[in-house]
Design a protein around this motif. Sequence first.
Motif, PDB file in Angstrom:
ATOM      1  N   ALA A   1      -3.153  -6.910 -14.681  1.00 39.40           N
ATOM      2  CA  ALA A   1      -1.683  -6.467 -15.408  1.00 39.40           C
ATOM      3  C   ALA A   1      -1.115  -5.438 -14.414  1.00 39.40           C
ATOM      4  CB  ALA A   1      -1.842  -5.781 -16.774  1.00 39.40           C
ATOM      5  N   GLU A   2       0.310  -5.249 -14.539  1.00 39.68           N
ATOM      6  CA  GLU A   2       1.072  -4.368 -13.530  1.00 39.68           C
ATOM      7  C   GLU A   2       1.584  -3.153 -14.607  1.00 39.68           C
ATOM      8  OE1 GLU A   2       3.967  -4.139  -9.693  1.00 39.68           O
ATOM      9  OE2 GLU A   2       4.311  -5.756 -11.411  1.00 39.68           O
ATOM     10  N   LEU A   3       1.427  -2.220 -14.117  1.00 43.91           N
ATOM     11  CA  LEU A   3       2.129  -0.947 -14.974  1.00 43.91           C
ATOM     12  C   LEU A   3       3.686  -0.903 -14.542  1.00 43.91           C
ATOM     13  CD1 LEU A   3       1.874   1.058 -17.390  1.00 43.91           C
ATOM     14  CD2 LEU A   3       0.918   2.680 -15.515  1.00 43.91           C
ATOM     15  N   LYS A   4       4.563  -0.749 -15.463  1.00 40.44           N
ATOM     16  CA  LYS A   4       5.806  -0.738 -14.834  1.00 40.44           C
ATOM     17  C   LYS A   4       6.909   0.174 -15.558  1.00 40.44           C
ATOM     18  CE  LYS A   4       7.706  -3.702 -12.426  1.00 40.44           C
ATOM     19  NZ  LYS A   4       7.631  -3.455 -10.730  1.00 40.44           N
ATOM     20  N   ARG A   5       7.841   0.964 -15.124  1.00 43.77           N
ATOM     21  CA  ARG A   5       8.822   1.570 -15.801  1.00 43.77           C
ATOM     22  C   ARG A   5       8.261   2.702 -16.668  1.00 43.77           C
ATOM     23  NH1 ARG A   5      13.537  -2.226 -17.790  1.00 43.77           N
ATOM     24  NH2 ARG A   5      13.971  -3.406 -15.666  1.00 43.77           N
TER      25      ARG A   5
ATOM     26  N   ILE B   1      -5.758  -2.935 -14.158  1.00 45.13           N
ATOM     27  CA  ILE B   1      -4.047  -2.512 -13.955  1.00 45.13           C
ATOM     28  C   ILE B   1      -3.874  -2.027 -12.887  1.00 45.13           C
ATOM     29  CG2 ILE B   1      -4.364  -0.435 -15.338  1.00 45.13           C
ATOM     30  CD1 ILE B   1      -2.000  -1.110 -17.063  1.00 45.13           C
ATOM     31  N   VAL B   2      -2.782  -2.377 -12.307  1.00 42.71           N
ATOM     32  CA  VAL B   2      -2.187  -1.913 -10.917  1.00 42.71           C
ATOM     33  C   VAL B   2      -0.844  -1.273 -11.202  1.00 42.71           C
ATOM     34  CG1 VAL B   2      -3.616  -3.410  -9.734  1.00 42.71           C
ATOM     35  CG2 VAL B   2      -1.479  -4.239 -10.423  1.00 42.71           C
ATOM     36  N   LEU B   3      -0.542  -0.499 -10.103  1.00 39.49           N
ATOM     37  CA  LEU B   3       1.015  -0.161 -10.019  1.00 39.49           C
ATOM     38  C   LEU B   3       1.278   0.185  -8.663  1.00 39.49           C
ATOM     39  CD1 LEU B   3       1.172   3.397  -9.936  1.00 39.49           C
ATOM     40  CD2 LEU B   3      -0.328   2.934 -12.010  1.00 39.49           C
ATOM     41  N   ASP B   4       2.703   0.308  -8.539  1.00 41.19           N
ATOM     42  CA  ASP B   4       3.073   1.010  -7.226  1.00 41.19           C
ATOM     43  C   ASP B   4       4.178   2.038  -7.427  1.00 41.19           C
ATOM     44  OD1 ASP B   4       5.902   0.153  -7.005  1.00 41.19           O
ATOM     45  OD2 ASP B   4       5.035  -1.654  -7.076  1.00 41.19           O
ATOM     46  N   THR B   5       4.259   2.992  -6.519  1.00 42.95           N
ATOM     47  CA  THR B   5       5.090   4.132  -6.602  1.00 42.95           C
ATOM     48  C   THR B   5       5.531   4.642  -5.548  1.00 42.95           C
ATOM     49  OG1 THR B   5       5.460   6.042  -8.040  1.00 42.95           O
ATOM     50  CG2 THR B   5       3.334   5.995  -7.017  1.00 42.95           C
ATOM     51  N   ARG B   6       6.540   5.629  -5.397  1.00 41.09           N
ATOM     52  CA  ARG B   6       6.965   6.289  -4.214  1.00 41.09           C
ATOM     53  C   ARG B   6       6.199   7.493  -3.883  1.00 41.09           C
ATOM     54  NH1 ARG B   6      12.928   5.871  -5.979  1.00 41.09           N
ATOM     55  NH2 ARG B   6      12.529   8.198  -5.699  1.00 41.09           N
ATOM     56  N   GLY B   7       6.376   7.892  -2.636  1.00 39.64           N
ATOM     57  CA  GLY B   7       5.513   9.242  -2.309  1.00 39.64           C
ATOM     58  C   GLY B   7       6.252  10.360  -2.687  1.00 39.64           C
TER      59      GLY B   7
ATOM     60  N   GLU C   1      -5.425  -0.623  -1.857  1.00 42.40           N
ATOM     61  CA  GLU C   1      -4.582  -1.141  -0.911  1.00 42.40           C
ATOM     62  C   GLU C   1      -3.399  -1.808  -1.351  1.00 42.40           C
ATOM     63  OE1 GLU C   1      -5.310  -1.508   2.499  1.00 42.40           O
ATOM     64  OE2 GLU C   1      -6.866   0.004   2.093  1.00 42.40           O
ATOM     65  N   PRO C   2      -2.275  -2.054  -0.762  1.00 43.45           N
ATOM     66  CA  PRO C   2      -1.320  -2.627  -1.297  1.00 43.45           C
ATOM     67  C   PRO C   2      -1.328  -3.841  -1.890  1.00 43.45           C
ATOM     68  CG  PRO C   2      -0.835  -1.671   0.972  1.00 43.45           C
ATOM     69  CD  PRO C   2      -2.126  -1.671   0.568  1.00 43.45           C
ATOM     70  N   TYR C   3      -0.661  -4.205  -2.896  1.00 42.20           N
ATOM     71  CA  TYR C   3      -0.786  -5.689  -3.591  1.00 42.20           C
ATOM     72  C   TYR C   3       0.617  -6.226  -3.533  1.00 42.20           C
ATOM     73  CZ  TYR C   3       1.297  -3.336  -7.862  1.00 42.20           C
ATOM     74  OH  TYR C   3       2.037  -2.782  -8.754  1.00 42.20           O
ATOM     75  N   ASN C   4       1.546  -5.442  -3.007  1.00 31.53           N
ATOM     76  CA  ASN C   4       2.937  -6.016  -2.931  1.00 31.53           C
ATOM     77  C   ASN C   4       3.504  -5.560  -1.735  1.00 31.53           C
ATOM     78  OD1 ASN C   4       4.194  -3.365  -3.616  1.00 31.53           O
ATOM     79  ND2 ASN C   4       4.166  -4.098  -5.829  1.00 31.53           N
ATOM     80  N   ASP C   5       4.748  -5.994  -1.615  1.00 34.16           N
ATOM     81  CA  ASP C   5       5.541  -5.451  -0.247  1.00 34.16           C
ATOM     82  C   ASP C   5       6.973  -4.954  -0.727  1.00 34.16           C
ATOM     83  OD1 ASP C   5       6.729  -8.045  -0.897  1.00 34.16           O
ATOM     84  OD2 ASP C   5       6.470  -8.652   1.102  1.00 34.16           O
ATOM     85  N   HIS C   6       6.899  -4.382  -1.858  1.00 34.44           N
ATOM     86  CA  HIS C   6       8.186  -3.968  -2.408  1.00 34.44           C
ATOM     87  C   HIS C   6       8.818  -2.879  -1.798  1.00 34.44           C
ATOM     88  CE1 HIS C   6       7.156  -4.974  -6.740  1.00 34.44           C
ATOM     89  NE2 HIS C   6       7.410  -6.077  -6.131  1.00 34.44           N
ATOM     90  N   ALA C   7      10.057  -2.897  -1.395  1.00 40.68           N
ATOM     91  CA  ALA C   7      10.726  -2.043  -0.315  1.00 40.68           C
ATOM     92  C   ALA C   7      10.483  -0.445  -0.479  1.00 40.68           C
ATOM     93  CB  ALA C   7      12.379  -2.301  -0.532  1.00 40.68           C
ATOM     94  N   TYR C   8      10.406  -0.116  -1.783  1.00 43.21           N
ATOM     95  CA  TYR C   8      10.333   1.380  -2.055  1.00 43.21           C
ATOM     96  C   TYR C   8       8.616   1.881  -2.609  1.00 43.21           C
ATOM     97  CZ  TYR C   8      15.112   1.250  -1.965  1.00 43.21           C
ATOM     98  OH  TYR C   8      16.390   1.258  -1.646  1.00 43.21           O
ATOM     99  N   ALA C   9       7.670   0.829  -2.661  1.00 42.26           N
ATOM    100  CA  ALA C   9       6.522   1.161  -2.781  1.00 42.26           C
ATOM    101  C   ALA C   9       5.773   1.861  -1.615  1.00 42.26           C
ATOM    102  CB  ALA C   9       5.695  -0.113  -3.196  1.00 42.26           C
ATOM    103  N   GLU C  10       5.288   3.123  -1.958  1.00 42.27           N
ATOM    104  CA  GLU C  10       4.581   3.739  -0.806  1.00 42.27           C
ATOM    105  C   GLU C  10       2.938   3.985  -1.171  1.00 42.27           C
ATOM    106  OE1 GLU C  10       8.318   6.335   1.206  1.00 42.27           O
ATOM    107  OE2 GLU C  10       7.350   6.785  -0.726  1.00 42.27           O
ATOM    108  N   HIS C  11       2.860   3.951  -2.424  1.00 41.43           N
ATOM    109  CA  HIS C  11       1.263   4.201  -2.907  1.00 41.43           C
ATOM    110  C   HIS C  11       1.039   3.146  -4.113  1.00 41.43           C
ATOM    111  CE1 HIS C  11       0.828   8.371  -0.858  1.00 41.43           C
ATOM    112  NE2 HIS C  11       2.239   8.245  -1.453  1.00 41.43           N
ATOM    113  N   TRP C  12      -0.048   2.687  -3.790  1.00 40.02           N
ATOM    114  CA  TRP C  12      -0.603   1.655  -4.862  1.00 40.02           C
ATOM    115  C   TRP C  12      -1.918   2.207  -5.552  1.00 40.02           C
ATOM    116  CZ3 TRP C  12       1.511   1.203  -0.136  1.00 40.02           C
ATOM    117  CH2 TRP C  12       2.630   0.213  -0.138  1.00 40.02           C
ATOM    118  N   PHE C  13      -2.118   1.903  -6.934  1.00 43.10           N
ATOM    119  CA  PHE C  13      -3.177   2.475  -7.743  1.00 43.10           C
ATOM    120  C   PHE C  13      -3.664   1.181  -8.452  1.00 43.10           C
ATOM    121  CE2 PHE C  13      -0.468   6.432  -6.864  1.00 43.10           C
ATOM    122  CZ  PHE C  13      -1.708   7.276  -6.870  1.00 43.10           C
ATOM    123  N   THR C  14      -4.854   1.540  -8.905  1.00 42.89           N
ATOM    124  CA  THR C  14      -5.688   0.497  -9.605  1.00 42.89           C
ATOM    125  C   THR C  14      -6.605   1.301 -10.586  1.00 42.89           C
ATOM    126  OG1 THR C  14      -6.859  -1.674  -9.612  1.00 42.89           O
ATOM    127  CG2 THR C  14      -7.534   0.152  -7.920  1.00 42.89           C
TER     128      THR C  14
END
Length: 169
Positions: free
Chosen positions: A93-97, A129-135, A153-166
């Motif tokens: 699952a991905e954590l969002k918003r 569960i994974v998520l991405d966020t900015r620095g 490690e990155p799981y996506n290539d979103h333009a503003y993603a700089e940190h990935w967590f699991t």
Amino acid sequence: MPRTPAAPAWAVAPEPFHSPVAAALWRAYYTEVSDRWYLLHEGRITDPEELEREVAADTGEYLAPPGGVLLVARYGGKPVGTAGVRLMDSATAELKRVFLLKEARGRGGAALLVTAAEDAARALGAGRIVLDTRGDLVEARALYSRLGYEESEPYNDHAYAEHWFTKKL
């Protein structure tokens, strides 16, 4: 002896992604993170036309059942925050918003929202569960670390993603 009124309580419950409550919180979330980015990088707030385009472009329909859920936190009955979960595959699952209005911060609501989102991810069948966020969102990164998320490690290539967590659920 006179009774004192009870302190406002937190409540977290699913909310349709397209409800007026969800729309207002999404607008507040996007405005804050967008303005923060533009102020840091360009010394200005988000252009109003861009804000409208971006808010409209991300409807959040991926946070609808059966593969997702949007949770709304209320404090003293007032909607003050969100967290969403969407299945990426049968195990992830991905954590969002994840967001709280400024006036609701510092009262334990963010951890409550993330915990509720993790429970929702488990209910959807996810074991991770994974998520991405900015620095620049240092508060978010600190929250995730405190709640047992590990940088990955990155799981996506979103333009503003700089940190990935699991996190294993």
